[in-house]
Design a protein around this motif. Structure first.
Motif, PDB file in Angstrom:
ATOM      1  N   GLY A   7      35.640  62.631   7.347  1.00 41.61           N
ATOM      2  CA  GLY A   7      36.714  63.232   6.557  1.00 41.61           C
ATOM      3  C   GLY A   7      36.603  64.742   6.610  1.00 41.61           C
ATOM      4  O   GLY A   7      35.686  65.328   6.041  1.00 41.61           O
ATOM      5  N   GLY A  12      35.288  67.196   2.393  1.00 45.52           N
ATOM      6  CA  GLY A  12      34.389  66.896   3.500  1.00 45.52           C
ATOM      7  C   GLY A  12      33.787  68.150   4.101  1.00 45.52           C
ATOM      8  O   GLY A  12      32.586  68.192   4.403  1.00 45.52           O
ATOM      9  N   ASP A  29      36.764  62.765  12.112  1.00 47.50           N
ATOM     10  CA  ASP A  29      38.101  62.624  11.544  1.00 47.50           C
ATOM     11  C   ASP A  29      39.023  62.081  12.631  1.00 47.50           C
ATOM     12  O   ASP A  29      38.755  62.251  13.825  1.00 47.50           O
ATOM     13  CB  ASP A  29      38.623  63.975  11.024  1.00 47.50           C
ATOM     14  CG  ASP A  29      39.707  63.813   9.956  1.00 47.50           C
ATOM     15  OD1 ASP A  29      39.430  64.120   8.784  1.00 47.50           O
ATOM     16  OD2 ASP A  29      40.813  63.350  10.290  1.00 47.50           O
ATOM     17  N   THR A  72      36.966  60.434   3.385  1.00 45.36           N
ATOM     18  CA  THR A  72      38.336  60.544   3.881  1.00 45.36           C
ATOM     19  C   THR A  72      39.293  60.425   2.694  1.00 45.36           C
ATOM     20  O   THR A  72      38.881  60.145   1.575  1.00 45.36           O
ATOM     21  CB  THR A  72      38.648  59.450   4.914  1.00 45.36           C
ATOM     22  OG1 THR A  72      38.844  58.190   4.229  1.00 45.36           O
ATOM     23  CG2 THR A  72      37.528  59.285   5.918  1.00 45.36           C
ATOM     24  N   GLY A  73      40.579  60.602   2.955  1.00 43.78           N
ATOM     25  CA  GLY A  73      41.556  60.522   1.882  1.00 43.78           C
ATOM     26  C   GLY A  73      41.904  59.109   1.466  1.00 43.78           C
ATOM     27  O   GLY A  73      42.718  58.907   0.556  1.00 43.78           O
ATOM     28  N   SER A  74      41.298  58.101   2.092  1.00 45.69           N
ATOM     29  CA  SER A  74      41.594  56.699   1.795  1.00 45.69           C
ATOM     30  C   SER A  74      40.373  56.000   1.221  1.00 45.69           C
ATOM     31  O   SER A  74      39.334  55.902   1.898  1.00 45.69           O
ATOM     32  CB  SER A  74      42.060  55.980   3.067  1.00 45.69           C
ATOM     33  OG  SER A  74      42.066  54.580   2.884  1.00 45.69           O
ATOM     34  N   ASN A  78      37.136  54.423   3.353  1.00 47.67           N
ATOM     35  CA  ASN A  78      35.758  54.800   3.028  1.00 47.67           C
ATOM     36  C   ASN A  78      34.875  53.573   2.808  1.00 47.67           C
ATOM     37  O   ASN A  78      33.735  53.518   3.283  1.00 47.67           O
ATOM     38  CB  ASN A  78      35.739  55.687   1.783  1.00 47.67           C
ATOM     39  CG  ASN A  78      36.370  57.047   2.029  1.00 47.67           C
ATOM     40  OD1 ASN A  78      36.456  57.507   3.169  1.00 47.67           O
ATOM     41  ND2 ASN A  78      36.830  57.681   0.971  1.00 47.67           N
TER      42      ASN A  78
END
Length: 469
Positions: A7, A12, A29, A72-74, A78
């Protein structure tokens, strides 16, 4: 160590930047543009790939990774990535999960979940830090340890400052007298604290004294307290009962604001939350018991004046917009609110808050610090100076212990000048009795005399080597 950070967003990169100064760091990423930014900012290797694909973990040689951090944004990515990293042989795995519904309790960290050694909620960790700093208005040197599972701080028997609670000098003086009379001359075993809070030691003349060696508290003594975060708030209010009469105003009804309001509602006399979105405000008013939810745009001075917030002792600006938080904090200062705290969401904004004299808790820094604490699987994790004393507060994580032998707390080699303040097992705070059995990965919080720190460290590392698998 070899560290992989999945991320390349702001959180990150903040984590990778800390590790890259002294460790071999890899940033992963799926977005090539994000990796280009990472390459410009960090001295780290970058890898383009998806954490939910097994081929990525083969490509980065997961068996050679000491610490894998998935931010990460999810949340789903993750957790899935954590499972695949574990399968591929990564040693210590940390995943960020920000959905509050995922967690069984109110803590910002949970342990050994779905392949991850720890899952961390950035917003809850930030809220916990803000609450810890609120207690720090009367307790000094409030510090967090064990991924914010433990806190410690000093309560001074003699209170200093004339208007700490935002009242007139005469009123503040009378409050000091009442608290002094309740502590000066009191025997340590008569001190009433929440059961989850431990009186670790008494600081007198710059030295830590075991409570068994103190017959009565004296003026100028400081009490070194240790316990879990929420109980620490309760200890603050138990020692300073006048603090319960405070009025707190929270601006922002997001996850952080709702959590803070919920915690304070059962502890302070009056808690108000200002939210500009009417639908969200109506939802919160039905959920947050004991909290007055107000609808309005706190960026407007007229709205704040209409709500008469100048009568509050505490304001916390915790919206998702840093500019709003900064503006509200500055308006609150102009209205004379004595204690103002703000949430900082963007890494580049921390310096702006500092320069304008606004105390800000940076969410990315809190997350990065917690990751650092969890990342070192064993050994000395964190050492912080206990000011005005010759002691350091040291967090030590036990190794994974040999399975063919049982270990008790009394077997841990502690020097004469070392005070055991707390024992943390996951999210549980245990009473540190000599015959308490030990498990791998538990955390000991110690106060170590500076003159003995090197020797104490050597003893702990020997124990680590002998007892570890």
């Amino acid at each position: 160590m070899r560290i992989l950070v999945a991320g390349a967003g702001e959180k990150g990169l903040t984590i990778a930047e800390r590790f890259s100064k002294s460790h071999d760091t890899i940033v992963v990423d799926w977005d090539a543009q994000a990796l280009t930014i990472a390459e410009d900012r960090l001295d780290s290797r970058t890898v383009l790939g998806d954490v939910m694909h097994r081929e990525l973990w083969s490509r980065v040689e997961a068996k050679r990774i000491d610490v894998c951090v998935l931010v990460t944004g999810s949340d789903g990515a993750n957790l899935a990535g954590a499972g695949l990293a574990r399968e591929a042989g990564a040693k210590v795995i940390i995943a960020r999960v920000d959905d509050p519904g995922f967690y069984a309790g109110e803590e910002g960290a949970e342990w050994n979940v779905l392949g991850a050694d720890a899952v961390l909620c950035a917003t809850r960790l930030a809220a916990s830090e803000l609450l810890g700093q609120l207690a720090g208005s009367e307790l000094s040197q409030v510090r967090s340890f064990a991924a914010q599972g433990l806190r410690c701080g000093l309560a001074t028997v003699r209170l200093n400052g004339a208007s700490e609670l935002g009242t007139s000098n005469s009123s503040a003086n009378s409050r000091r007298i009442r608290v002094e009379e309740s502590l000066v001359g009191l025997e340590p075993d008569k001190l009433k604290l929440p059961k989850e809070i431990r009186l670790g030691a008494v600081v007198r003349d710059g030295f830590l004294r075991h409570t068994a060696s103190v017959s009565k508290f004296e003026k100028e003594d400081s009490l070194l307290l240790c316990g879990d975060s929420l109980s620490f708030l309760d200890a603050w209010l138990r020692l300073y009962p006048e603090a319960k009469k405070q009025r707190a105003v929270i601006v922002g009804g997001g996850v952080v604001g709702a959590q803070i309001a919920s915690v304070l509602a059962t502890r302070l006399e009056k808690v108000e939350l200002i939210e500009k979105d009417r639908a969200l405000a109506e939802k919160l008013s039905g959920v947050l018991k004991g909290v007055t939810v107000l609808v309005g745009d706190a960026r407007q001075a007229s709205v704040l004046k209409n709500f008469q917030i100048e009568g509050a002792e505490v304001l916390m600006a915790v919206t998702s917009d840093d500019e709003v938080n900064l503006l509200v904090a500055l308006l609150a200062r102009r209205l004379g609110i004595p204690r103002i705290h703000a949430l900082v969401r963007h890494p580049g904004h921390s310096e702006v808050f500092d320069e304008l004299g606004v105390y800000g808790v940076a969410e990315h820094d809190v997350l990065a610090t917690t990751v650092e604490e969890v990342a070192i699987a064993s050994g000395l994790v964190l050492s912080k100076k206990l000011q005005k004393t010759s002691y350091d507060l040291v967090e030590w994580r036990l190794p994974q212990l040999k399975t063919d032998k049982a270990y008790a707390l009394r077997q841990v080699p502690l020097s004469v000048g070392t005070h055991l303040l707390g024992l943390c097992r996951g999210t549980q705070i245990l009473e540190a009795k000599p015959d308490c059995s030990l498990e791998g990965g538990e955390i000991l919080l110690l106060a170590v005399a500076e003159r003995e720190k090197n020797d104490q460290t050597a003893q702990l590392l020997r124990f680590h080597k002998e007892a570890g698998r």
